[in-house]
Design a protein around this motif. Structure first.
Motif, PDB file in Angstrom:
ATOM      1  N   LEU A   1       2.755  -6.037   6.813  1.00  0.00           N
ATOM      2  CA  LEU A   1       1.767  -4.966   6.694  1.00  0.00           C
ATOM      3  C   LEU A   1       0.357  -5.552   6.653  1.00  0.00           C
ATOM      4  CD1 LEU A   1       1.698  -1.740   6.129  1.00  0.00           C
ATOM      5  CD2 LEU A   1       0.922  -2.452   3.886  1.00  0.00           C
ATOM      6  N   ARG A   2       0.154  -6.570   5.829  1.00  0.00           N
ATOM      7  CA  ARG A   2      -1.196  -7.142   5.705  1.00  0.00           C
ATOM      8  C   ARG A   2      -1.668  -7.756   7.023  1.00  0.00           C
ATOM      9  NH1 ARG A   2      -0.046  -9.122  -0.386  1.00  0.00           N
ATOM     10  NH2 ARG A   2      -1.546  -7.780  -1.461  1.00  0.00           N
TER      11      ARG A   2
ATOM     12  N   TRP B   1      10.071  -0.805   2.271  1.00  0.00           N
ATOM     13  CA  TRP B   1       9.009  -0.251   3.121  1.00  0.00           C
ATOM     14  C   TRP B   1       7.638  -0.523   2.522  1.00  0.00           C
ATOM     15  CZ3 TRP B   1       6.076   4.552   2.245  1.00  0.00           C
ATOM     16  CH2 TRP B   1       6.288   5.098   0.975  1.00  0.00           C
ATOM     17  N   ALA B   2       6.640  -0.479   3.392  1.00  0.00           N
ATOM     18  CA  ALA B   2       5.244  -0.616   2.966  1.00  0.00           C
ATOM     19  C   ALA B   2       4.403   0.258   3.879  1.00  0.00           C
ATOM     20  CB  ALA B   2       4.801  -2.068   3.032  1.00  0.00           C
ATOM     21  N   TYR B   3       3.267   0.726   3.347  1.00  0.00           N
ATOM     22  CA  TYR B   3       2.489   1.747   4.064  1.00  0.00           C
ATOM     23  C   TYR B   3       0.999   1.591   3.795  1.00  0.00           C
ATOM     24  CZ  TYR B   3       0.509   6.394   4.950  1.00  0.00           C
ATOM     25  OH  TYR B   3      -0.265   7.432   5.388  1.00  0.00           O
ATOM     26  N   GLN B   4       0.189   1.816   4.821  1.00  0.00           N
ATOM     27  CA  GLN B   4      -1.274   1.776   4.676  1.00  0.00           C
ATOM     28  C   GLN B   4      -1.921   2.754   5.651  1.00  0.00           C
ATOM     29  OE1 GLN B   4      -2.167  -0.340   2.326  1.00  0.00           O
ATOM     30  NE2 GLN B   4      -4.216  -1.156   2.660  1.00  0.00           N
TER      31      GLN B   4
ATOM     32  N   LEU C   1      -0.021  -2.359  -4.520  1.00  0.00           N
ATOM     33  CA  LEU C   1       0.070  -3.798  -4.817  1.00  0.00           C
ATOM     34  C   LEU C   1      -1.321  -4.422  -4.682  1.00  0.00           C
ATOM     35  CD1 LEU C   1       2.064  -6.197  -5.396  1.00  0.00           C
ATOM     36  CD2 LEU C   1       2.021  -6.618  -2.930  1.00  0.00           C
ATOM     37  N   ASN C   2      -1.772  -5.012  -5.773  1.00  0.00           N
ATOM     38  CA  ASN C   2      -3.105  -5.609  -5.781  1.00  0.00           C
ATOM     39  C   ASN C   2      -3.222  -6.784  -4.813  1.00  0.00           C
ATOM     40  OD1 ASN C   2      -4.741  -4.103  -7.257  1.00  0.00           O
ATOM     41  ND2 ASN C   2      -4.763  -5.417  -9.095  1.00  0.00           N
ATOM     42  N   ARG C   3      -4.437  -7.004  -4.329  1.00  0.00           N
ATOM     43  CA  ARG C   3      -4.673  -8.019  -3.311  1.00  0.00           C
ATOM     44  C   ARG C   3      -4.234  -9.414  -3.719  1.00  0.00           C
ATOM     45  NH1 ARG C   3     -10.580  -7.177  -1.775  1.00  0.00           N
ATOM     46  NH2 ARG C   3      -9.852  -5.019  -1.941  1.00  0.00           N
ATOM     47  N   GLU C   4      -4.223  -9.690  -5.043  1.00  0.00           N
ATOM     48  CA  GLU C   4      -3.903 -11.073  -5.419  1.00  0.00           C
ATOM     49  C   GLU C   4      -2.418 -11.400  -5.410  1.00  0.00           C
ATOM     50  OE1 GLU C   4      -5.825  -8.999  -7.049  1.00  0.00           O
ATOM     51  OE2 GLU C   4      -5.497  -8.972  -9.205  1.00  0.00           O
ATOM     52  N   PHE C   5      -1.551 -10.377  -5.327  1.00  0.00           N
ATOM     53  CA  PHE C   5      -0.110 -10.667  -5.355  1.00  0.00           C
ATOM     54  C   PHE C   5       0.511 -10.627  -3.960  1.00  0.00           C
ATOM     55  CE2 PHE C   5      -0.954  -8.846  -9.607  1.00  0.00           C
ATOM     56  CZ  PHE C   5      -0.668  -9.979 -10.344  1.00  0.00           C
ATOM     57  N   LYS C   6       1.422 -11.579  -3.746  1.00  0.00           N
ATOM     58  CA  LYS C   6       2.081 -11.647  -2.435  1.00  0.00           C
ATOM     59  C   LYS C   6       3.099 -10.527  -2.232  1.00  0.00           C
ATOM     60  CE  LYS C   6       4.824 -14.835   0.427  1.00  0.00           C
ATOM     61  NZ  LYS C   6       4.100 -14.638   1.692  1.00  0.00           N
ATOM     62  N   GLY C   7       3.843 -10.176  -3.306  1.00  0.00           N
ATOM     63  CA  GLY C   7       4.887  -9.168  -3.109  1.00  0.00           C
ATOM     64  C   GLY C   7       5.212  -8.410  -4.376  1.00  0.00           C
ATOM     65  N   THR C   8       5.886  -7.267  -4.216  1.00  0.00           N
ATOM     66  CA  THR C   8       6.331  -6.501  -5.374  1.00  0.00           C
ATOM     67  C   THR C   8       7.755  -6.934  -5.749  1.00  0.00           C
ATOM     68  OG1 THR C   8       6.458  -4.290  -6.336  1.00  0.00           O
ATOM     69  CG2 THR C   8       7.346  -4.562  -4.128  1.00  0.00           C
TER      70      THR C   8
ATOM     71  N   PHE D   1       7.677 -11.053   3.878  1.00  0.00           N
ATOM     72  CA  PHE D   1       8.004  -9.785   3.229  1.00  0.00           C
ATOM     73  C   PHE D   1       7.446  -8.627   4.073  1.00  0.00           C
ATOM     74  CE2 PHE D   1       7.561 -12.305  -0.921  1.00  0.00           C
ATOM     75  CZ  PHE D   1       8.920 -12.313  -1.198  1.00  0.00           C
ATOM     76  N   VAL D   2       7.892  -7.407   3.799  1.00  0.00           N
ATOM     77  CA  VAL D   2       7.242  -6.261   4.451  1.00  0.00           C
ATOM     78  C   VAL D   2       5.764  -6.235   4.079  1.00  0.00           C
ATOM     79  CG1 VAL D   2       9.296  -4.773   4.718  1.00  0.00           C
ATOM     80  CG2 VAL D   2       7.978  -4.672   2.583  1.00  0.00           C
ATOM     81  N   GLU D   3       5.440  -6.698   2.886  1.00  0.00           N
ATOM     82  CA  GLU D   3       4.036  -6.757   2.462  1.00  0.00           C
ATOM     83  C   GLU D   3       3.230  -7.692   3.384  1.00  0.00           C
ATOM     84  OE1 GLU D   3       6.679  -7.056   0.482  1.00  0.00           O
ATOM     85  OE2 GLU D   3       6.259  -6.482  -1.611  1.00  0.00           O
ATOM     86  N   ASP D   4       3.825  -8.812   3.776  1.00  0.00           N
ATOM     87  CA  ASP D   4       3.124  -9.767   4.646  1.00  0.00           C
ATOM     88  C   ASP D   4       2.882  -9.184   6.037  1.00  0.00           C
ATOM     89  OD1 ASP D   4       2.965 -12.081   2.902  1.00  0.00           O
ATOM     90  OD2 ASP D   4       5.151 -12.220   3.103  1.00  0.00           O
TER      91      ASP D   4
ATOM     92  N   ILE E   1      -6.157  -7.978   0.795  1.00  0.00           N
ATOM     93  CA  ILE E   1      -5.842  -6.592   1.131  1.00  0.00           C
ATOM     94  C   ILE E   1      -4.984  -5.953   0.035  1.00  0.00           C
ATOM     95  CG2 ILE E   1      -4.598  -5.087   2.748  1.00  0.00           C
ATOM     96  CD1 ILE E   1      -5.329  -7.145   4.944  1.00  0.00           C
ATOM     97  N   ASP E   2      -5.527  -4.899  -0.594  1.00  0.00           N
ATOM     98  CA  ASP E   2      -4.737  -4.083  -1.516  1.00  0.00           C
ATOM     99  C   ASP E   2      -3.787  -3.219  -0.700  1.00  0.00           C
ATOM    100  OD1 ASP E   2      -6.198  -4.978  -3.737  1.00  0.00           O
ATOM    101  OD2 ASP E   2      -7.715  -3.401  -3.470  1.00  0.00           O
ATOM    102  N   ILE E   3      -2.516  -3.244  -1.051  1.00  0.00           N
ATOM    103  CA  ILE E   3      -1.542  -2.423  -0.331  1.00  0.00           C
ATOM    104  C   ILE E   3      -1.392  -1.083  -1.046  1.00  0.00           C
ATOM    105  CG2 ILE E   3       0.902  -2.214   0.264  1.00  0.00           C
ATOM    106  CD1 ILE E   3       0.948  -5.155   0.910  1.00  0.00           C
ATOM    107  N   GLN E   4      -1.444   0.003  -0.260  1.00  0.00           N
ATOM    108  CA  GLN E   4      -1.381   1.343  -0.861  1.00  0.00           C
ATOM    109  C   GLN E   4       0.011   1.687  -1.370  1.00  0.00           C
ATOM    110  OE1 GLN E   4      -2.934   3.676   2.387  1.00  0.00           O
ATOM    111  NE2 GLN E   4      -5.027   2.946   2.105  1.00  0.00           N
ATOM    112  N   LYS E   5       1.019   1.373  -0.561  1.00  0.00           N
ATOM    113  CA  LYS E   5       2.393   1.708  -0.958  1.00  0.00           C
ATOM    114  C   LYS E   5       3.354   0.630  -0.526  1.00  0.00           C
ATOM    115  CE  LYS E   5       2.072   6.776  -0.817  1.00  0.00           C
ATOM    116  NZ  LYS E   5       2.391   7.985  -0.056  1.00  0.00           N
ATOM    117  N   VAL E   6       4.179   0.155  -1.464  1.00  0.00           N
ATOM    118  CA  VAL E   6       5.280  -0.740  -1.101  1.00  0.00           C
ATOM    119  C   VAL E   6       6.442  -0.449  -2.056  1.00  0.00           C
ATOM    120  CG1 VAL E   6       4.313  -2.650  -2.471  1.00  0.00           C
ATOM    121  CG2 VAL E   6       6.041  -3.117  -0.746  1.00  0.00           C
TER     122      VAL E   6
END
Lengths: 267, 267, 267, 267
Positions: free
Chosen positions: B224-225, B256-259, C53-60, B219-222, C13-18
């Motif tokens: 990004l992390r 999209w994802a952003y940090q 997105l909280n650190r415990e979840f893989k995706g939104t 995912f974009v989340e992956d 890792i907590d994601i700020q924006k997704v």
């Protein structure tokens, strides 16, 4: 006040097109609903307009284009009004030829393939009209996103296949006593991809779309040929131009294919 | 001739930034070759420059920015020269603060994963420098294309998985006595995708790239992390901002994802 | 079907924006008419939405953004609805923070200065909302074209002065119990140019506009300072950011000036 | 591995163009220096390439385009090499027709009109080549910024006149045994504006440029006619297309004019 535009010009050159462009304007476009009913949609548009200018005149009257736009923007536009507008432009600007193009953002409801959930898709479309002495031509254009999945990648790989968003640009013309709806043109293009593109997909829809694309691999060449067949077989259409551009997921450049055809009855 | 810019201004407002932008210019950028050797590359760039303007002056001297650009464009630029340039700008324009950003097109050779064939990749990069009284900050930026393959699509589908080109925008900062090469920054980003993107791929390479993406869904989340982990662990980097945007092949919109992170030693 | 997004993630890792971006959508925006009456305008918009997105979840869950958009697109949006929408996003996506930005094309009627003829101007505007735990911020943005005429060019030349279209980008914030109309914000910016820009001008209007610009020469610095004064004096506004960019008619690059201010009551 | 592209296709459709686009590449372009000496300039380019595809083949070989680009990118390109490249493309891809377009950023030194100070101007240029069976055509294109000052505004106003940056897009063709330098084409366009556009102007230059524009008012129609005269009188040129677009300083839309001419010896 002196009218500089009406001064005579001695360079002896007839100008083919002079006018305004990038005029942002809201328009009302007729649309076809499911079931065949007709109503209208207010859209955001950019207008490009011009007339020809005879050799004896120094300049055209730019403000009249904006006044004409103001007159037409509240009407329900379809192809036939474009012709009337071009005649008006020609008369009010004292010219032989006239040209108009409206690029606009057009929304159509679309249902997800399994869940049936409805959401809006937005398409870049245009109406283009040319009045050249007594010859009138009308062009309908649309940009339609689809998915393509690479047949070569599927064939040579043990699993998976690269796929990507691709954009089909289509432009057609047909006689003024006929009519083709944007809704129908866009639908006929969407079905030529490996899969269609949607705004809203739930998990069951995503599964269907993914599998459909994998079962249905297509090069840009394949999509182009299927569209060409479709447009050639449509008796109403007498001119078409198609370009497909795939934003390759394995490259940072795009693949593209192009075809332009004038049928016999199109001069 | 009267120097209007030097007239006094009575509105009592210090201006934070005033200058020129979209100045197209060829620059010479230092680069790192395979094996660690250093030479340079002539690039196409767009410059954005500004200084602060004290409340007592009506205007800055725009032509001096162009003269300074002319002086620097033949030098081999790396981060350290940006600081010198900012000091020059400040002095020649009589201001407290100075700012410069060079957006440029940067080419790096890249080998296909199996055939080893070499071709050029082009990356949108930038150098950005800020001199705020005695505080100097340098930012390095790059846009890096990668492939992402959707883990959800893979999981729920009997075969296939949608994948697409995605763009990572990364911006980093580090102390002025340190140095990070664009080549190294870009390489560290490219490895975080489901697969990398290449200019030239023969069939054996396409197979490798397709299978790698399918084995490596993200995912974009992956992405990004993984990038955040990489940049957090790099002790030299004291600030970073990352955005990834995936041009979804099943939608006409993007994910999209952003940090953004400032480490302790970054004020 | 397996919900991959809900799987746990071990990278800590907590994601700020997704979220999603470039979602094209028609919106209904409240507007202020002459005389103070209120109605609404259907506009073309692009949406950018995200949650943390909280650190415990893989995706939104990307499709939920589109569903939320569908719910809100028929409502009459003003600042207050943005806050409600952000709360909804947060709840339906199970996140701490939420973000939304709507870029839209907004039409306002404008009368020519002498003839009084009416035509539409189109402005690029945006609503931006951030909900960060309990802190809500709303930003209103607009791009406003004006004319600038160079004071230096006028002063040193025997006749004439170069002038050009310039674009002011303004972004403001104010407390949620207050309200500023786009119509009022735009009008306050337009009056700061050497002259205003219009869609429709007849000859008598063109004379007025030309002479007004010549009588009223302004650098980008002057325009910036006048806008800063205006925004500083507006007690409702607690944050503003302004950039003006002039498309110099004697250069192929642009002049620009920039200012950003947080007032005391803005954290 | 199976070569899917070489499979036969049963739709019976010859494809006119299929290939790659938006391939970013550094090129070496021959250039003419002051005094007539010739050397070369390394430029940033985007390539668009295609070949025709016979009805019996399912697909073309996309990677070969990139390989051909790699072979040509280090050579000093002028029109004649484009023809050789097209023959190569046709041979290596087994097709009847070939097409290539290189859009590139081209820098030319230019001296300010009074101070004589030198700075670089950057122009968007292109080489375009078409090989259609035995018929070869080469097109040279450039975008040239100029200043236009409105004759009507000058005539009706007591002082001043609105002026703006305008962009001329010119495309020409000439027989393959002839040659026209970009430097000469651009210079001939620049002189047709109310004034020229420069990168670096000191105060004495700004005075000269301002006064020259005021002494020399021109509509887009005037600029177009002067360019048409220039190109018609050039015996080498057998085809031209010109568009001028003025970014009106009093409007938020543009004025434009267009002309296209094929001379007798151009089929």
């Amino acid at each position: 006040m002196n009218d500089v535009q009406n001064q005579t010009d001695k360079r002896n050159i007839d100008i083919q097109k002079v006018g305004v462009k990038d005029v942002e304007i809201p328009l009302v476009i007729q649309r076809k609903l499911n079931g065949g009913k007709i109503d209208s949609q207010r859209v955001y548009a950019k207008a490009k307009m011009s007339v020809s200018l005879n050799r004896e005149f120094k300049g055209t009257h730019m403000s009249r284009f904006i006044e004409i736009l103001n007159d037409y923007r509240k009407q329900n536009l379809v192809g036939v009004d474009i012709k009337k507008m071009l005649h008006d432009m020609r008369e009010r600007l004292g010219s032989k030829n006239a040209y108009v193009k409206f690029d606009f953002k057009y929304f159509i409801k679309k249902n997800a393939p399994k869940s049936g959930l409805e959401a809006l898709m937005c398409y870049d479309c245009y109406f283009e009209g040319i009045l050249d002495e007594d010859d009138y031509k009308f062009y309908l254009g649309a940009k339609v996103p689809i998915t393509t999945l690479c047949p070569c990648s599927k064939e040579i790989s043990d699993y998976g296949a690269h796929n990507q968003r691709a954009i089909v640009k289509v432009k057609i013309s047909y006689p003024e006593d006929k009519h083709i709806w944007l809704e129908d043109l866009i639908k006929s293009i969407e079905k030529t991809g490996s899969s269609e593109v949607y705004s809203l997909l739930k998990r069951e829809d995503e599964k269907a779309v993914t599998e459909r694309a994998y079962e249905n691999p297509k090069f840009v060449e394949d999509v182009l040929r299927d569209i060409v067949l479709e447009l050639q077989n449509n008796k109403i259409i007498n001119f078409f131009e198609v370009e497909i551009e795939a934003k390759e997921s394995i490259h940072n450049h795009n693949a593209w294919a192009y075809q332009k055809t004038c049928k016999e009855n199109f001069s």
